[in-house]
Design a protein around this motif. Structure first.
Motif, PDB file in Angstrom:
ATOM      1  N   UNK A 214       9.744 -44.440  24.356  1.00  0.00           N
ATOM      2  CA  UNK A 214       8.910 -43.186  24.445  1.00  0.00           C
ATOM      3  C   UNK A 214       8.473 -42.600  23.289  1.00  0.00           C
ATOM      4  N   UNK A 215       7.778 -41.514  23.132  1.00  0.00           N
ATOM      5  CA  UNK A 215       7.349 -40.705  22.334  1.00  0.00           C
ATOM      6  C   UNK A 215       8.869 -39.687  22.174  1.00  0.00           C
ATOM      7  N   UNK A 216       9.132 -39.253  20.978  1.00  0.00           N
ATOM      8  CA  UNK A 216      10.126 -38.130  20.588  1.00  0.00           C
ATOM      9  C   UNK A 216       9.740 -36.752  21.543  1.00  0.00           C
ATOM     10  N   UNK A 217      10.694 -36.057  21.957  1.00  0.00           N
ATOM     11  CA  UNK A 217      10.442 -34.851  22.771  1.00  0.00           C
ATOM     12  C   UNK A 217       9.886 -33.748  21.629  1.00  0.00           C
ATOM     13  N   UNK A 218       9.035 -32.846  21.911  1.00  0.00           N
ATOM     14  CA  UNK A 218       8.386 -32.004  21.439  1.00  0.00           C
ATOM     15  C   UNK A 218       9.554 -31.016  20.828  1.00  0.00           C
ATOM     16  N   UNK A 219      10.640 -30.594  21.714  1.00  0.00           N
ATOM     17  CA  UNK A 219      11.555 -29.799  21.563  1.00  0.00           C
ATOM     18  C   UNK A 219      12.308 -30.226  20.374  1.00  0.00           C
ATOM     19  N   UNK A 220      12.776 -31.544  20.416  1.00  0.00           N
ATOM     20  CA  UNK A 220      13.451 -32.224  19.472  1.00  0.00           C
ATOM     21  C   UNK A 220      12.977 -32.098  17.857  1.00  0.00           C
ATOM     22  N   UNK A 221      11.582 -32.303  17.945  1.00  0.00           N
ATOM     23  CA  UNK A 221      10.955 -32.518  16.618  1.00  0.00           C
ATOM     24  C   UNK A 221      10.629 -30.713  16.202  1.00  0.00           C
ATOM     25  N   UNK A 222      10.520 -29.846  17.338  1.00  0.00           N
ATOM     26  CA  UNK A 222      10.447 -28.645  16.739  1.00  0.00           C
ATOM     27  C   UNK A 222      11.849 -28.047  16.213  1.00  0.00           C
ATOM     28  N   UNK A 223      13.106 -28.412  16.942  1.00  0.00           N
ATOM     29  CA  UNK A 223      14.224 -27.987  16.336  1.00  0.00           C
ATOM     30  C   UNK A 223      14.768 -28.481  14.999  1.00  0.00           C
ATOM     31  N   UNK A 224      14.079 -29.839  14.545  1.00  0.00           N
ATOM     32  CA  UNK A 224      14.311 -30.438  13.172  1.00  0.00           C
ATOM     33  C   UNK A 224      13.429 -29.897  12.295  1.00  0.00           C
ATOM     34  N   UNK A 225      12.072 -29.370  12.831  1.00  0.00           N
ATOM     35  CA  UNK A 225      11.439 -28.719  11.686  1.00  0.00           C
ATOM     36  C   UNK A 225      11.666 -27.505  11.290  1.00  0.00           C
ATOM     37  N   UNK A 226      12.124 -26.452  12.367  1.00  0.00           N
ATOM     38  CA  UNK A 226      12.668 -25.157  12.020  1.00  0.00           C
ATOM     39  C   UNK A 226      14.088 -25.273  11.322  1.00  0.00           C
ATOM     40  N   UNK A 227      14.936 -26.216  11.591  1.00  0.00           N
ATOM     41  CA  UNK A 227      15.976 -26.507  10.629  1.00  0.00           C
ATOM     42  C   UNK A 227      15.684 -26.695   9.474  1.00  0.00           C
ATOM     43  N   UNK A 228      14.856 -27.621   8.964  1.00  0.00           N
ATOM     44  CA  UNK A 228      14.361 -27.952   7.696  1.00  0.00           C
ATOM     45  C   UNK A 228      13.818 -26.693   7.152  1.00  0.00           C
ATOM     46  N   UNK A 229      12.890 -25.879   7.707  1.00  0.00           N
ATOM     47  CA  UNK A 229      12.498 -24.727   7.014  1.00  0.00           C
ATOM     48  C   UNK A 229      13.588 -23.821   6.667  1.00  0.00           C
ATOM     49  N   UNK A 230      14.459 -23.633   7.416  1.00  0.00           N
ATOM     50  CA  UNK A 230      15.801 -22.734   7.417  1.00  0.00           C
ATOM     51  C   UNK A 230      16.542 -23.119   6.105  1.00  0.00           C
ATOM     52  N   UNK A 231      16.981 -24.578   6.174  1.00  0.00           N
ATOM     53  CA  UNK A 231      18.031 -24.901   5.327  1.00  0.00           C
ATOM     54  C   UNK A 231      17.184 -25.142   3.735  1.00  0.00           C
ATOM     55  N   UNK A 232      16.049 -25.419   3.788  1.00  0.00           N
ATOM     56  CA  UNK A 232      15.246 -25.552   2.602  1.00  0.00           C
ATOM     57  C   UNK A 232      15.082 -24.275   1.958  1.00  0.00           C
ATOM     58  N   UNK A 233      14.676 -23.361   2.636  1.00  0.00           N
ATOM     59  CA  UNK A 233      14.286 -21.765   2.282  1.00  0.00           C
ATOM     60  C   UNK A 233      15.356 -21.342   1.888  1.00  0.00           C
ATOM     61  N   UNK A 234      16.667 -21.446   2.743  1.00  0.00           N
ATOM     62  CA  UNK A 234      17.939 -20.843   2.260  1.00  0.00           C
ATOM     63  C   UNK A 234      18.468 -21.580   0.978  1.00  0.00           C
ATOM     64  N   UNK A 235      18.387 -22.803   0.948  1.00  0.00           N
ATOM     65  CA  UNK A 235      18.786 -23.364  -0.704  1.00  0.00           C
ATOM     66  C   UNK A 235      17.803 -22.888  -1.711  1.00  0.00           C
ATOM     67  N   UNK A 236      16.770 -22.846  -1.671  1.00  0.00           N
ATOM     68  CA  UNK A 236      15.869 -22.302  -2.484  1.00  0.00           C
ATOM     69  C   UNK A 236      16.124 -20.674  -2.976  1.00  0.00           C
ATOM     70  N   UNK A 237      16.435 -20.059  -2.001  1.00  0.00           N
ATOM     71  CA  UNK A 237      16.952 -18.625  -2.152  1.00  0.00           C
ATOM     72  C   UNK A 237      18.196 -18.734  -2.655  1.00  0.00           C
ATOM     73  N   UNK A 238      18.988 -19.481  -2.548  1.00  0.00           N
ATOM     74  CA  UNK A 238      20.453 -19.567  -3.109  1.00  0.00           C
ATOM     75  C   UNK A 238      20.520 -19.942  -4.673  1.00  0.00           C
ATOM     76  N   UNK A 239      19.524 -20.790  -4.770  1.00  0.00           N
ATOM     77  CA  UNK A 239      19.429 -21.580  -5.999  1.00  0.00           C
ATOM     78  C   UNK A 239      18.952 -20.125  -7.004  1.00  0.00           C
ATOM     79  N   UNK A 240      17.962 -19.402  -6.824  1.00  0.00           N
ATOM     80  CA  UNK A 240      17.370 -18.571  -7.496  1.00  0.00           C
ATOM     81  C   UNK A 240      18.457 -17.322  -7.630  1.00  0.00           C
TER      82      UNK A 240
END
Length: 256
Positions: A214-240
């Motif tokens: 089957x194709x991946x569920x849209x909800x799972x893709x959305x959770x991963x995408x939002x998590x990446x944005x939050x984690x990467x954005x938080x990491x960049x902010x903490x770096x600065x």
């Protein structure tokens, strides 16, 4: 940034202890859990046999180990040694540092995924179509970027002494609650309601969907995408935020 990625990959490959736990350990766990199981035994509520279910789970767990454990502790040590401050004197922006750490960790995670697949196919006779093997490898590898970014964020959030216990709590918590060790269908209803929103649950669900054809569920893709944005954005902010201003004479702007 390319030079930093190459440096990070070289350093990780030289760490034999890290390679053992990120590459060999997940395969050993797979054999421990699924080694004596019948290849026709089904995991309730998943539509998958026990070997195929745990093949994806342990491949995901191995990638998680490589990118989360490696990034967080290494970054905390780099902060204490002054390496990050030296990087701050270069033109490398915060987002470039985070992307370099994330990309290099994801490259290291690839062997752990492949080794689990090879062991599952050779020992437990797991058979899938060629497109499924390719799609599984890409999905689990790409999904590991989410947790690579989380590792960077933890490395900046915690001190050198505190980073290991914090990382271990996050690491084991996400693994257990996300269903990498046990199917979430065995959890109480209230815990299943929590687990389905965790990025590790969505991460494993990608591979499970591919195994079912089957194709991946849209909800799972959305959770991963939002998590990446939050984690990467938080990491960049903490770096600065973590790095103090550059003093005069070391690349800073002279006062008027």
């Amino acid at each position: 940034m390319n030079s930093l990625i190459k440096l990070e990959i070289t350093r990780a490959l030289r760490n034999r202890k890290f390679l053992f736990f990120s590459v060999i350990y997940p395969s050993a766990l797979f054999l421990l859990i699924a080694g004596s199981a019948d290849s026709t035994t089904m995991v309730d509520g998943t539509g998958l046999t026990l070997p195929t279910f745990y093949m994806v789970s342990m491949a995901s767990f191995g990638a998680l180990t490589a990118v989360l454990m490696g990034n967080s502790e290494r970054i905390a040590k780099e902060r204490e040694s002054g390496w990050v401050r030296q990087l701050r004197l270069t033109p490398l922006p915060g987002r470039g540092y985070v992307l370099a750490k994330t990309a290099s960790a994801a490259v290291i995670s690839l062997p752990s995924i492949v080794v689990v697949f090879v062991v599952a196919a050779a020992v437990k006779d797991v058979r899938l179509d060629a497109w499924q093997w390719a799609a599984l490898t890409f999905a689990i590898w790409a999904g590991s970027l989410v947790f690579a970014a989380l590792g960077v964020a933890i490395g900046y959030l915690a001190s050198g002494d505190a980073v290991r216990p914090i990382t271990m709590i996050v690491y084991f918590g996400l693994s257990m609650l996300g269903g990498l060790w046990l199917p979430t269908t065995t959890f109480p209803d209230w815990l299943q309601s929590i687990a389905k929103w965790l990025p590790t649950h969505a991460y494993a669900a990608l591979g499970q969907s591919i195994e079912l054809g089957n194709a991946p569920h849209a909800t799972d893709l959305a959770i991963l995408a939002v998590s990446f944005v939050l984690f990467a954005g938080g990491a960049a902010w903490l770096y600065r935020k973590d790095t103090p201003p550059v003093p005069e004479g070391l690349g800073g702007t002279p006062k008027a």
